[in-house]
Design a protein around this motif. Structure first.
Motif, PDB file in Angstrom:
ATOM      1  N   GLY A  27       9.366  -1.537   3.381  1.00 17.16           N
ATOM      2  CA  GLY A  27       9.021  -2.887   3.784  1.00 17.16           C
ATOM      3  C   GLY A  27       7.552  -3.221   3.710  1.00 17.16           C
ATOM      4  N   LEU A  28       6.790  -2.503   2.867  1.00 15.42           N
ATOM      5  CA  LEU A  28       5.359  -2.784   2.702  1.00 15.42           C
ATOM      6  C   LEU A  28       5.076  -3.232   1.272  1.00 15.42           C
ATOM      7  CD1 LEU A  28       3.883   0.357   4.515  1.00 15.42           C
ATOM      8  CD2 LEU A  28       4.144  -1.935   5.463  1.00 15.42           C
ATOM      9  N   GLY A  29       3.877  -3.784   1.059  1.00 13.31           N
ATOM     10  CA  GLY A  29       3.520  -4.234  -0.281  1.00 13.31           C
ATOM     11  C   GLY A  29       3.035  -3.114  -1.183  1.00 13.31           C
ATOM     12  N   GLY A  30       2.593  -2.008  -0.590  1.00  9.40           N
ATOM     13  CA  GLY A  30       2.149  -0.861  -1.371  1.00  9.40           C
ATOM     14  C   GLY A  30       0.684  -0.878  -1.754  1.00  9.40           C
ATOM     15  N   ALA A  31      -0.084  -1.874  -1.279  1.00 10.55           N
ATOM     16  CA  ALA A  31      -1.486  -2.002  -1.695  1.00 10.55           C
ATOM     17  C   ALA A  31      -2.334  -0.820  -1.260  1.00 10.55           C
ATOM     18  CB  ALA A  31      -2.082  -3.299  -1.148  1.00 10.55           C
ATOM     19  N   GLU A  32      -1.984  -0.205  -0.111  1.00  8.34           N
ATOM     20  CA  GLU A  32      -2.765   0.942   0.359  1.00  8.34           C
ATOM     21  C   GLU A  32      -2.632   2.133  -0.599  1.00  8.34           C
ATOM     22  OE1 GLU A  32       1.154   0.422   1.730  1.00  8.34           O
ATOM     23  OE2 GLU A  32      -0.567  -0.656   2.539  1.00  8.34           O
ATOM     24  N   PHE A  33      -1.521   2.210  -1.332  1.00  4.54           N
ATOM     25  CA  PHE A  33      -1.346   3.271  -2.325  1.00  4.54           C
ATOM     26  C   PHE A  33      -1.965   2.871  -3.660  1.00  4.54           C
ATOM     27  CE2 PHE A  33       2.228   3.548   0.628  1.00  4.54           C
ATOM     28  CZ  PHE A  33       2.100   4.858   1.050  1.00  4.54           C
ATOM     29  N   ARG A  34      -2.038   1.564  -3.919  1.00  7.97           N
ATOM     30  CA  ARG A  34      -2.567   1.086  -5.192  1.00  7.97           C
ATOM     31  C   ARG A  34      -4.066   1.296  -5.307  1.00  7.97           C
ATOM     32  NH1 ARG A  34       0.135  -3.574  -5.299  1.00  7.97           N
ATOM     33  NH2 ARG A  34      -1.494  -4.707  -4.186  1.00  7.97           N
ATOM     34  N   LEU A  35      -4.800   1.183  -4.193  1.00  6.27           N
ATOM     35  CA  LEU A  35      -6.260   1.304  -4.249  1.00  6.27           C
ATOM     36  C   LEU A  35      -6.729   2.660  -4.780  1.00  6.27           C
ATOM     37  CD1 LEU A  35      -8.933  -0.149  -3.713  1.00  6.27           C
ATOM     38  CD2 LEU A  35      -8.850   0.697  -1.362  1.00  6.27           C
ATOM     39  N   PRO A  36      -6.210   3.791  -4.265  1.00  3.26           N
ATOM     40  CA  PRO A  36      -6.614   5.086  -4.829  1.00  3.26           C
ATOM     41  C   PRO A  36      -6.259   5.224  -6.310  1.00  3.26           C
ATOM     42  CG  PRO A  36      -5.550   5.408  -2.702  1.00  3.26           C
ATOM     43  CD  PRO A  36      -5.333   3.971  -3.086  1.00  3.26           C
ATOM     44  N   VAL A  37      -5.155   4.604  -6.734  1.00  6.15           N
ATOM     45  CA  VAL A  37      -4.746   4.664  -8.150  1.00  6.15           C
ATOM     46  C   VAL A  37      -5.725   3.876  -9.017  1.00  6.15           C
ATOM     47  CG1 VAL A  37      -2.972   3.925  -9.805  1.00  6.15           C
ATOM     48  CG2 VAL A  37      -2.303   5.049  -7.669  1.00  6.15           C
ATOM     49  N   LEU A  38      -6.136   2.708  -8.547  1.00  5.75           N
ATOM     50  CA  LEU A  38      -7.075   1.883  -9.316  1.00  5.75           C
ATOM     51  C   LEU A  38      -8.404   2.604  -9.527  1.00  5.75           C
ATOM     52  CD1 LEU A  38      -6.440  -1.612  -7.668  1.00  5.75           C
ATOM     53  CD2 LEU A  38      -5.846  -0.926 -10.009  1.00  5.75           C
ATOM     54  N   VAL A  41      -7.251   6.704 -11.111  1.00  5.69           N
ATOM     55  CA  VAL A  41      -6.572   6.746 -12.412  1.00  5.69           C
ATOM     56  C   VAL A  41      -7.191   5.771 -13.406  1.00  5.69           C
ATOM     57  CG1 VAL A  41      -4.370   6.414 -13.619  1.00  5.69           C
ATOM     58  CG2 VAL A  41      -4.399   7.480 -11.346  1.00  5.69           C
ATOM     59  N   PHE A  42      -7.410   4.523 -12.962  1.00  3.88           N
ATOM     60  CA  PHE A  42      -7.921   3.500 -13.881  1.00  3.88           C
ATOM     61  C   PHE A  42      -9.444   3.401 -13.884  1.00  3.88           C
ATOM     62  CE2 PHE A  42      -3.532   2.256 -13.083  1.00  3.88           C
ATOM     63  CZ  PHE A  42      -3.075   2.025 -14.377  1.00  3.88           C
ATOM     64  N   LYS A  43     -10.082   4.195 -13.026  1.00  2.00           N
ATOM     65  CA  LYS A  43     -11.546   4.345 -13.017  1.00  2.00           C
ATOM     66  C   LYS A  43     -12.312   3.040 -12.776  1.00  2.00           C
ATOM     67  CE  LYS A  43     -10.831   8.640 -13.990  1.00  2.00           C
ATOM     68  NZ  LYS A  43     -10.867   9.633 -12.883  1.00  2.00           N
ATOM     69  N   LEU A  44     -11.758   2.182 -11.943  1.00  2.00           N
ATOM     70  CA  LEU A  44     -12.491   0.966 -11.589  1.00  2.00           C
ATOM     71  C   LEU A  44     -13.531   1.304 -10.521  1.00  2.00           C
ATOM     72  CD1 LEU A  44      -9.697  -1.781 -11.271  1.00  2.00           C
ATOM     73  CD2 LEU A  44     -11.183  -1.304 -13.222  1.00  2.00           C
TER      74      LEU A  44
END
Length: 269
Positions: A27-38, A41-44
């Motif tokens: 029931g979450l948007g997942g943004a807290e997991f997306r930040l480490p990936v960005l 992984v994507f080197k932003l």
């Protein structure tokens, strides 16, 4: 579209879908997991990743709000507008202040703050999984000035976290609405979206003054593909709700978030 851009977009869609599914399952948007990936992984760069994540969260929350209105009538939510206004009184100020502060911080200090905040969110998830925090529907305070002040303070803190991480803040808003105001968890989920959206818009508008805001133009193909994957993943995760015991899933995600935060931000400079 160049081969590199195409590959980045494909990776963005895949990452968005997987994170969306994980978020949808709890029931979450997942943004807290997306930040480490960005960042990992994507080197932003950190601030660019926060702004990218904030824009992505806006898309996911607007989609989620549309879906949830069908399950909980608007008139039911309207009876709890006092809760929304109470929290917004703090969260809007917190989001504006934190976004402005994030733009002036060095990358090193910003990474340290993010590490602490993500570690804190992982502990919240683990607490929810193991201590049944959200089973109680009795408010901590009687309705009145004390609860109102507590709501503003809690809202301010949630606004700060939302702006600093580029998240919607549902992982903090839902427990706050349940524990502080004694609301049912399903109603709390929808109310949290009503608080999240204005809070994120304020933080997003504040970030438009940063040079790093250009990331949304530069990474537009990846943004669009990741947004599509995130919405689709969240919908899939919602359909699979209940397939995995919530306690096990929340524990696993809490541990994953803690490990990914430490690995991504501990040695970032």
């Amino acid at each position: 579209m160049s081969e590199t851009t195409a590959a980045r977009s494909t990776s963005g869609f895949t990452a968005g879908t997987l994170i969306g599914i994980l978020g949808g399952l709890v029931g979450l948007g997942g943004a807290e997991f997306r930040l480490p990936v960005l960042i990992g992984v994507f080197k932003l760069p950190t601030l660019e990743a926060i702004i990218f994540n904030k824009a992505m969260s806006l898309v996911v929350v607007m989609a989620a709000l549309v879906f949830r209105v069908k399950t909980i009538p608007v008139d039911v939510l309207a009876t709890h507008l006092d809760v929304v206004i109470n929290l917004l009184a703090g969260s809007l100020i917190g989001a504006w202040w934190a976004a402005g502060y994030a733009m002036t911080m060095s990358r090193k200090w910003l990474n340290r703050v993010i590490l602490v905040l993500l570690a804190g969110l992982s502990l919240v998830m683990l607490s929810e999984a193991w201590f049944n925090m959200l089973q109680n529907t009795t408010s901590l305070f009687e309705s009145g000035i004390v609860r109102m002040v507590a709501g503003v303070i809690a809202g301010f803190g949630i606004g700060v976290v939302a702006a600093m991480l580029g998240v919607a803040g549902g992982e903090l808003l839902i427990p706050t609405i349940v524990l502080l105001f004694g609301q049912d968890i399903k109603v709390a989920g929808s109310l949290s979206l009503m608080v999240s959206l204005p809070t994120m818009i304020v933080g997003f508008l504040r970030y438009t003054g940063a040079d790093a805001f250009a990331v949304l133009r530069r990474e537009k193909p990846m943004f669009l593909s990741m947004a599509g994957g995130s919405v689709a993943g969240a919908a899939l995760g919602g359909l699979m709700l209940g397939l995995v015991p919530t306690q096990i899933l929340m524990t696993l995600l809490g541990v994953i978030l803690l490990i990914s935060a430490i690995k991504t931000f501990q040695h970032s400079h």
